[in-house]
Scaffold this active site. Structure first.
Site, short mmCIF file in Angstrom:
data_model
loop_
_atom_site.label_atom_id
_atom_site.label_comp_id
_atom_site.label_asym_id
_atom_site.label_seq_id
_atom_site.Cartn_x
_atom_site.Cartn_y
_atom_site.Cartn_z
N ASP A 1 -27.67 4.77 13.03
CA ASP A 1 -28.61 3.38 14.17
C ASP A 1 -30.41 4.73 13.09
OD1 ASP A 1 -27.02 1.90 14.70
OD2 ASP A 1 -26.40 2.20 15.97
N ASP B 1 -22.89 -9.05 16.59
CA ASP B 1 -23.52 -8.66 17.14
C ASP B 1 -23.43 -8.38 19.22
OD1 ASP B 1 -24.52 -6.43 15.36
OD2 ASP B 1 -26.72 -7.09 16.34
N HIS C 1 -3.88 -4.84 -0.53
CA HIS C 1 -3.23 -5.41 0.80
C HIS C 1 -2.98 -7.16 0.75
CE1 HIS C 1 -3.40 -2.00 3.45
NE2 HIS C 1 -4.37 -1.30 2.32
N GLU D 1 -2.28 -9.50 3.21
CA GLU D 1 -2.17 -10.16 4.40
C GLU D 1 -3.37 -9.37 4.67
OE1 GLU D 1 -1.54 -6.73 3.95
OE2 GLU D 1 -1.99 -5.71 5.24
N CYS E 1 1.21 -1.49 0.33
CA CYS E 1 -0.44 0.16 -0.37
C CYS E 1 0.55 1.06 -0.55
CB CYS E 1 -0.56 0.09 1.16
SG CYS E 1 -2.43 1.08 1.22
O1 1PR Z 1 -23.00 4.00 19.76
O2 1PR Z 1 -20.36 3.83 18.39
O3 1PR Z 1 -21.44 2.86 20.87
O4 1PR Z 1 -21.54 1.86 19.05
C1 1PR Z 1 -22.55 1.12 19.18
C2 1PR Z 1 -22.85 0.38 17.92
O5 1PR Z 1 -23.55 -1.25 18.04
C3 1PR Z 1 -23.70 0.71 16.86
O6 1PR Z 1 -22.90 0.41 15.93
C4 1PR Z 1 -24.91 0.05 16.60
O7 1PR Z 1 -25.59 -0.14 15.65
C5 1PR Z 1 -24.45 -1.27 17.38
N1 1PR Z 1 -26.21 -1.51 18.04
C6 1PR Z 1 -26.00 -0.77 19.22
N2 1PR Z 1 -27.49 -1.94 20.22
C7 1PR Z 1 -27.80 -2.45 19.11
C8 1PR Z 1 -28.96 -3.60 19.01
O8 1PR Z 1 -28.89 -4.49 18.59
N3 1PR Z 1 -29.03 -3.86 19.85
N4 1PR Z 1 -26.74 -3.59 16.62
C9 1PR Z 1 -26.82 -2.16 17.83
C10 1PR Z 1 -26.98 -3.07 15.47
C11 1PR Z 1 -26.84 -3.58 13.46
C12 1PR Z 1 -26.12 -4.83 13.01
C13 1PR Z 1 -27.58 -5.59 12.70
C14 1PR Z 1 -27.80 -5.96 11.69
C15 1PR Z 1 -28.56 -6.09 10.12
N5 1PR Z 1 -27.20 -4.48 15.11
O9 1PR Z 1 -25.34 -4.23 13.87
O10 1PR Z 1 -26.41 -6.72 12.49
O11 1PR Z 1 -29.11 -4.78 11.27
O12 1PR Z 1 -28.74 -7.72 11.19
P1 1PR Z 1 -29.80 -8.43 10.54
O13 1PR Z 1 -29.43 -8.82 8.84
O14 1PR Z 1 -29.76 -9.87 11.11
O15 1PR Z 1 -31.09 -8.16 10.00
P2 1PR Z 1 -21.32 3.21 19.76
#
Ligand code: 1PR
Length: 561
Positions: free
Chosen positions: A411, A242, A190, A192, A81
């Site tokens: 979000d 998650d 990259h 790696e 890179c």
């Molecule tokens: O605010 O900087 O501390 O970051 C927190 C992070 O955690 C953010 O990226 C936020 O999106 C994520 N988050 C917080 N709470 C939740 C929760 O689900 N209760 N998850 C959460 C977000 C969404 C995606 C999920 C997709 C696909 N989840 O991560 O993977 O919606 O899901 P699907 O294919 O099953 O529909 P900060």
């Protein structure tokens, strides 16, 4: 055993290079002094950050001359890179800064996207490499092989590079994606992070060097340097995990419906204590699941610490050890999010968001994703009349690690209105009946409000304001979730994805709602997003990453085989 000396200046994820070399069976030592460089058997220089920062590091450490001598003397070398770009005379990234100058020419910036150049900048993702000449480094790789690129600047084709060019790649323009002469190999991509293809290139070259047989076959006769063949950027399929601790204190991968990650079945409710909640859903162990996705062909893996907003991000969750473990065996890009913010730990010690990000990069992350703090930063940006002041975590992390390392995790939640005028300041950001949906009282329009703390709090910022503000502050990519679509299996919110994609010039990852392989082809056909992410369907084994790839192939969508 060949010993490889690594020129690591502590910016970005060099752990992956170390891991890749160790996995291939090489002994890796660090170069800290110019004398070590002079006596090194093989030098690997994985440049990260900006051109100017890399050159000033080389100068301060006294590495400039020894490195020039090493390359000019055709001693074994791999530049990655920025480690390739610094071989040239200069770069548009850092005007006035001299490069090593062992290769002629100046590194250029990709065009900012417009209708004539619609590709996002930076280029983040998988693309091909067309051999300009044959080399042992490329032995055994077929013509559909892809490698991983992350860059905003490129080496233009030039006649003076005729006997150096190893591969060319197309991204709006045809450019030089690898150079090699004898024992010196340098790649824009990259290796790696390029899964088995990338490891094969590294290993091929190092073996050929050790056997004294690295010399590539002569390039074609020079008329004028031309790209060997056109390549295509590939749509990325991303697996997301998650992560949080469950009620027993175990670190688990969980998955919610509209961000509720607790069991809501009648049985779960019946067994919960009075007034209590269902248990946190447990879909498996993070590294074991991620390894499955890597083997199935995931182009990228994202780990989100979903309780990072409330805990001490580095202390309470073993995200760092998770990354260290994952990066030992998963040679694709790893993104990590959750808790990238300033905080004070239990001992009263203050940590900046930059410290948190730095710890994640050192542990093996290639990108950090910022959720709640991005909303704070964008609000402040617009409150200042659309200006940055250098204080936001986005600006600080992008300054040190480059914008490609900063992802914004959005979000959004729909806010329903009868007509755009009722959305006030957000009227221009209204969409009509996304995916045919109507609001609870039959409303036909909605705008997308950005939430913080995993959807627990709203804000008066819409997604267009957030995305534009964060891009202006230095973010390199948008990870676009949807609280409404999350876990619903009804497909991505195309109206939302199109709106954000149109608002920015950086790559966008569509997330939330994937329920079948057709949802991936739809989002790629109906919008220009570069990547699509899913969680639940992969965790529950309803659809595998490989199923998605096969479907994209059948639909004629460019994907990484
Ligand atoms: O605010 O900087 O501390 O970051 C927190 C992070 O955690 C953010 O990226 C936020 O999106 C994520 N988050 C917080 N709470 C939740 C929760 O689900 N209760 N998850 C959460 C977000 C969404 C995606 C999920 C997709 C696909 N989840 O991560 O993977 O919606 O899901 P699907 O294919 O099953 O529909 P900060």
């Amino acid at each position: 055993m060949v010993t490889v000396s690594l020129l690591d200046y502590g910016a970005g994820n060099v752990r992956s290079v170390r891991n890749a070399l160790s996995k291939l069976g090489y002994r890796v030592v660090d170069i800290d002094k110019p004398e070590q460089l002079r006596s090194a058997q093989v030098v690997v220089f994985p440049g990260v950050g900006s051109f100017g920062a890399a050159m000033s590091f080389l100068e301060q450490k006294g590495f400039l001359e020894p490195l020039r001598e090493h390359v000019r003397a055709d001693r074994p070398f791999v530049g990655i890179c920025l480690g390739m770009q610094t071989l040239f005379e200069g770069s548009e990234e850092s005007p006035g800064v001299h490069g090593l100058g062992v290769l002629p020419g100046v590194v250029r910036r990709f065009q900012i996207p417009d209708s004539a150049h619609p590709l996002a900048v930076p280029q983040i993702g998988w693309n091909g490499f067309a051999p300009y000449k044959q080399s042992p480094a490329l032995a055994g790789l077929d013509e559909d092989s892809c490698v991983y690129y992350v860059h905003s600047y490129y080496v233009p084709m030039a006649d003076e590079l005729h006997d150096w060019i190893l591969t060319t790649t197309t991204y709006g323009v045809d450019y030089v994606s690898a150079v090699q002469r004898g024992n010196v190999l340098a790649t824009q991509f990259h290796p790696e992070k390029s899964s088995k293809t990338g490891l094969a290139i590294l290993d091929n070259h190092l073996r050929a060097v050790a056997a004294g047989a690295a010399v590539p076959r002569a390039p074609p006769a020079l008329e004028s340097v031309r790209a060997s063949a056109q390549t295509r950027p590939r749509k990325r399929v991303v697996a997301c995990l998650d992560v949080r601790t469950n009620d027993d204190g175990d670190l688990v991968v969980t998955k919610g419906d509209s961000y509720n990650v607790r069991e809501v079945s009648a049985a779960a409710a019946a067994s919960a204590p009075p007034g209590g909640k269902g248990a946190v859903r447990n879909l498996g162990k993070p590294v074991a699941l991620a390894s499955r996705y890597y083997e199935e062909g995931a182009d990228e893996i994202t780990f989100l610490n979903i309780t990072g907003f409330r805990d001490s991000p580095l202390g309470d969750l073993p995200m760092l050890s998770l990354l260290v473990e994952a990066s030992q065996t998963l040679f694709v890009p790893l993104a990590v999010g959750g808790g990238i913010r300033d905080y004070v730990d239990a001992q009263g010690v203050a940590h900046s968001a930059l410290d948190v990000a730095a710890a994640y990069f050192r542990a093996g992350a290639d990108k950090v994703s910022i959720g709640s703090e991005a909303v704070v930063a964008a609000k402040a940006y617009w409150a200042r009349g659309g200006c940055g002041d250098g204080s936001s975590c986005i600006e600080q992390i992008a300054h040190v690690y480059g914008r490609q390392a900063v992802v914004i995790s959005v979000d959004p939640r729909r806010v329903w209105v009868d007509a755009p005028a009722a959305a006030g300041a957000h009227k221009d950001a209204c969409v009509e009946s996304p995916q045919g949906a109507l609001g609870p009282a039959g409303e036909r329009f909605c705008w997308y409000e950005c939430t913080v703390k995993g959807g627990r709090e709203g804000s008066d910022l819409d997604v267009v304001q957030l995305a534009r503000g964060c891009e202006a502050l230095g973010a390199g990519e948008m990870l676009l979730n949807s609280i409404d679509a999350d876990g619903q299996n009804r497909g991505f919110d195309i109206a939302l994805v199109s709106q954000v994609k149109r608002a920015v010039t950086v790559p966008v990852i569509a997330s939330s709602g994937a329920g079948c392989v057709e949802h991936f082809s739809s989002v790629f056909a109906e919008t220009d997003v570069e990547a699509a992410l899913a969680a639940g369907i992969f965790h529950r084994k309803e659809v595998s990453v490989a199923d998605v790839k096969l479907h994209l192939k059948a639909k004629g969508i460019a994907y990484r085989p």
